[in-house]
Design an enzyme around this catalytic site. Structure first.
Site, PDB file in Angstrom:
ATOM      1  N   HIS A 182       0.816  -1.215   0.000  1.00 53.95           N
ATOM      2  CA  HIS A 182       0.000   0.000   0.000  1.00 53.95           C
ATOM      3  C   HIS A 182       0.840   1.251   0.000  1.00 53.95           C
ATOM      4  CE1 HIS A 182      -3.370  -2.521   1.657  1.00 53.95           C
ATOM      5  NE2 HIS A 182      -3.781  -2.022   0.531  1.00 53.95           N
ATOM      6  N   ARG A 283      -6.650  -5.484 -15.385  1.00 56.44           N
ATOM      7  CA  ARG A 283      -6.660  -6.709 -14.567  1.00 56.44           C
ATOM      8  C   ARG A 283      -8.029  -6.835 -13.896  1.00 56.44           C
ATOM      9  NH1 ARG A 283      -0.852  -5.092 -13.487  1.00 56.44           N
ATOM     10  NH2 ARG A 283       0.420  -6.979 -13.691  1.00 56.44           N
ATOM     11  N   ARG A 319      -8.317  -8.086 -19.741  1.00 52.66           N
ATOM     12  CA  ARG A 319      -7.950  -9.484 -19.499  1.00 52.66           C
ATOM     13  C   ARG A 319      -9.084 -10.161 -18.751  1.00 52.66           C
ATOM     14  NH1 ARG A 319      -2.702 -10.797 -16.121  1.00 52.66           N
ATOM     15  NH2 ARG A 319      -3.902 -10.028 -14.346  1.00 52.66           N
ATOM     16  N   GLU A 408       2.523 -16.042 -21.275  1.00 51.33           N
ATOM     17  CA  GLU A 408       3.178 -16.024 -19.969  1.00 51.33           C
ATOM     18  C   GLU A 408       3.868 -17.354 -19.709  1.00 51.33           C
ATOM     19  OE1 GLU A 408       0.695 -13.622 -17.119  1.00 51.33           O
ATOM     20  OE2 GLU A 408      -0.871 -14.860 -17.983  1.00 51.33           O
ATOM     21  N   ASN A 431       6.055 -10.859 -16.111  1.00 52.05           N
ATOM     22  CA  ASN A 431       6.188 -11.249 -14.696  1.00 52.05           C
ATOM     23  C   ASN A 431       6.094 -12.771 -14.587  1.00 52.05           C
ATOM     24  OD1 ASN A 431       5.924  -8.481 -14.375  1.00 52.05           O
ATOM     25  ND2 ASN A 431       3.789  -8.581 -13.765  1.00 52.05           N
ATOM     26  N   ASP A 432       5.037 -13.318 -15.178  1.00 52.49           N
ATOM     27  CA  ASP A 432       4.880 -14.774 -15.125  1.00 52.49           C
ATOM     28  C   ASP A 432       5.844 -15.478 -16.079  1.00 52.49           C
ATOM     29  OD1 ASP A 432       3.008 -15.496 -13.132  1.00 52.49           O
ATOM     30  OD2 ASP A 432       1.434 -14.541 -14.305  1.00 52.49           O
ATOM     31  N   ARG A 442       7.211 -16.412  -8.111  1.00 43.83           N
ATOM     32  CA  ARG A 442       7.321 -14.949  -8.001  1.00 43.83           C
ATOM     33  C   ARG A 442       6.938 -14.427  -6.619  1.00 43.83           C
ATOM     34  NH1 ARG A 442       2.531 -12.831 -12.096  1.00 43.83           N
ATOM     35  NH2 ARG A 442       2.538 -10.860 -10.984  1.00 43.83           N
ATOM     36  N   CYS A 479       2.953  -6.425 -21.362  1.00 49.75           N
ATOM     37  CA  CYS A 479       2.195  -5.736 -20.315  1.00 49.75           C
ATOM     38  C   CYS A 479       2.690  -6.097 -18.920  1.00 49.75           C
ATOM     39  CB  CYS A 479       0.698  -5.999 -20.440  1.00 49.75           C
ATOM     40  SG  CYS A 479       0.272  -7.736 -20.227  1.00 49.75           S
TER      41      CYS A 479
HETATM   42  C1  PEP Z   1       2.395 -10.813 -15.981  1.00 47.06           C
HETATM   43  O1  PEP Z   1       2.397 -11.960 -15.537  1.00 47.06           O
HETATM   44  O2  PEP Z   1       3.417 -10.256 -16.466  1.00 47.06           O
HETATM   45  C2  PEP Z   1       1.160 -10.019 -15.981  1.00 47.06           C
HETATM   46  C3  PEP Z   1       1.098  -8.870 -16.627  1.00 47.06           C
HETATM   47  O3  PEP Z   1       0.098 -10.491 -15.273  1.00 47.06           O
HETATM   48  P1  PEP Z   1       0.027 -10.498 -13.659  1.00 47.06           P
HETATM   49  O4  PEP Z   1       1.212  -9.732 -13.143  1.00 47.06           O
HETATM   50  O5  PEP Z   1      -1.270  -9.898 -13.310  1.00 47.06           O
HETATM   51  O6  PEP Z   1       0.107 -11.966 -13.390  1.00 47.06           O
HETATM   52 MG    MG Z   2       0.514 -12.957 -15.233  1.00 46.48          MG
END
Ligand code: PEP
Ligand code: MG
Length: 554
Positions: A182, A283, A319, A408, A431-432, A442, A479
């Site tokens: 936060h 999201r 998404r 991903e 990220n994934d 992660r 993204c």
């Molecule tokens: C990602 O995985 O890069 C992504 C954009 O989705 P999230 O971070 O919501 O899993």
């Molecule tokens: Mg993701």
């Protein structure tokens, strides 16, 4: 001049005096309760008092800040918390029973991980406030400020951050917290420079003069003239950069769309008013993290209309629900699994709950028809061409002509050519993608060096996906968080991505970085990154080869 470094999570520089937020004093000794019903009622009154104070604060705020404070009020009113207090009153007094119940709950939140783990700070704050009320002590939190201050705390609750006056609180430093805590979200929303993970910062004494750089993560004691002048110059340069506008272009005119990531109506209103070319990732699961039951089609459609409207004719990529693993939804829960990140999450979960997917697609089609907005829809966690075809057909059948997939999973990236043959576009969730390429959860902070999107193996996988885009002529965007890293944005452009979607605060720097490099230079930077032996070497090599006009500002 002493310099300590944490993780910069809200950009900008400032100088002020240290205001320490002390940890709550230990609880006094208490005999076990002899009047359990009476003590339970006293705890209940204290918790309701906390909730009512939060309600009053939330009513004076808007957007994310109001939502976060309301969520904290809901925690204070959670009947399960009072049940746990009742159990502990069998062997403890009221303050200790409350403390133990909050501890139990916090452990449960931590075990659930993800969104819940990040709510632990709210829960502990609710507990500390209720304890103070119960014991007649002053409420914990930020002390009364009389001059521009840098607030240093172990961690801050949303109730603290949301009511901070930016004229008095010029910077925030916490020893704990993360990029998505936060403190980070609210500080950046309110334009207050902030650093988290600054271990040892609580050792500084109140009243000391410190400087903070929320981009580099630096905290400086008694900053000297040279530091102040350098930061001032950087601030002016950033102001000049943020005055630039227009679509994303390399210096030779190659277009790379600059898009925003949003999670709710408030984000959409802010991003819609900003100079971005649309939304690359909405999201939708963020709307329902604390919902017990699935939202109706009509409710979803109303909310989507409010997200779509601010963007007029700019595209909005939505998404579909990415539930499971770090983002559990109570109404889309298939029960415990040994490895949630490798289990039935994202599209896999929707294949078991087609009703949820169909409702969401229907709601989106309704909202698109009502607004005339350019809606694109995409599925999370797609691994195969067959899954991509299944989703794309379903979305088209629901009346949504632009349907794509998130890439991903490395398997989908390596077969991007085939996947893109039957879908309209792809967006890389780096990220994934980093998590699955490097087999590093992660949610495990200790593995952050493996999770680094600069890992050359991750870049190879991104390159494979871009190759599929080139072969089919379909757009491939990014993204994940890496899209908002100005140096990485150049590498991604060199690899062939067609759009970059990020937190809107990052757009000006990425726009400027692109405008200082030709496409050919981006291709060269991508080669340099992929030729490196490690994530650190890749980032350093790109930093040295990029334009100093950019790197001097990072
Ligand atoms: C990602 O995985 O890069 C992504 C954009 O989705 P999230 O971070 O919501 O899993
Ligand atoms: Mg993701």
């Amino acid at each position: 001049m002493t310099i300590m470094t944490g993780l910069g999570v809200s950009g900008g520089t400032a100088v002020g005096v240290v205001a320490l937020v002390a940890l709550p004093a230990p609880l006094p000794d208490e005999a076990a309760s002899t009047d359990r019903a009476g003590d339970l009622a006293r705890v209940s009154v204290a918790l309701e008092d906390v909730a009512a104070r939060f309600d009053a604060t939330a009513a004076s705020l808007t957007g994310d800040a109001a939502e976060m404070i309301s969520a904290a009020a809901a925690i204070a009113r959670d009947p399960g918390l009072l049940d746990a207090v009742e159990e502990h009153l069998q062997s403890e007094g009221p303050a200790h029973a409350l403390h133990a119940a909050v501890d139990d709950y916090a452990k449960q939140f931590e075990e659930l991980g993800g969104y819940f783990a990040e709510r632990v700070t709210d829960l502990l704050d609710v507990g500390a406030r209720a304890e103070a009320l119960l014991l007649g002590r002053p409420l914990p939190g930020v002390p009364e400020l009389t001059e521009p201050s840098v607030v240093i705390a172990h961690d801050l609750a949303p109730a603290d951050t949301a009511v901070m006056d930016p004229a008095m609180v010029v910077g925030i430093v916490t020893e704990d917290g993360g990029r998505t805590s936060h403190t980070a979200i609210l500080a950046s929303q309110r334009g207050i420079p902030a650093i988290v993970q600054a271990k040892g910062a609580l050792e500084f004494s109140s009243g000391l003069r410190v400087g903070i750089d929320g981009d580099s993560g630096e905290l400086v004691v008694e900053p000297d003239e040279a530091w102040l002048a350098a930061k001032d110059e950087k601030r002016r340069a950033r102001e000049r950069i943020s005055e630039r506008s227009g679509p994303g272009r390399t210096s030779d005119g190659h277009p790379v769309m600059l898009l925003a990531n949003v999670g709710n109506v408030a984000d959409a209103e802010l991003a819609g008013a900003a100079d971005v070319e649309g939304v690359g990732l909405f999201r939708t699961e963020f709307l329902h993290l604390s919902a017990a039951t699935a939202p109706s089609v009509a409710d979803q459609s109303d909310e989507y209309v409010r997200v779509l409207r601010p963007f007029g004719d700019r595209p909005v990529t939505v998404r579909t629900l990415d539930a499971g693993a770090d983002k559990p939804l109570a109404f889309a829960d298939l029960g415990p699994e040994p490895n949630p990140a490798l289990g039935r999450r994202g599209l896999r979960l929707m294949k078991e709950r087609e009703d949820l997917l169909d409702d969401q697609l229907a709601a989106l089609a309704m909202a698109a028809a009502e607004t005339g907005a350019l809606v694109k829809v995409m599925a999370p966690m797609v691994a195969t061409k067959q899954e991509a075809a299944w989703f794309t057909d379903r979305a088209h059948a629901a009346g949504l002509p632009a349907a794509g997939v998130m890439i991903e999973v490395p398997g989908a990236a390596l077969r991007a050519h085939q996947v893109l043959e039957i879908t309209d576009f792809a967006s890389l969730g780096t990220n994934d993608l980093a998590q699955y390429t490097m087999a590093a959860d992660r949610m495990v902070g200790e593995l952050s060096d493996l999770l680094d999107p600069w890992q050359p193996a991750v870049l190879d996988v991104v390159a494979a996906a871009c190759e599929g885009g080139r072969a089919t002529g379909k757009p491939v965007g990014v993204c994940g968080e890496s899209a908002g890293d100005a140096l990485m944005a150049l590498v991604l452009t060199g690899l062939g991505v067609t759009s970059l979607s990020m937190s809107m605060q990052r757009v000006p720097m990425v726009r400027w970085a692109l405008s200082r490099h030709t496409t050919e230079e981006c291709v060269r930077l991508a080669r340099i990154a992929r030729d490196a032996d490690s994530a650190v070497a890749a980032q350093e090599a790109v930093r040295s080869a990029a334009s100093p006009e950019l790197t001097d500002l990072l």
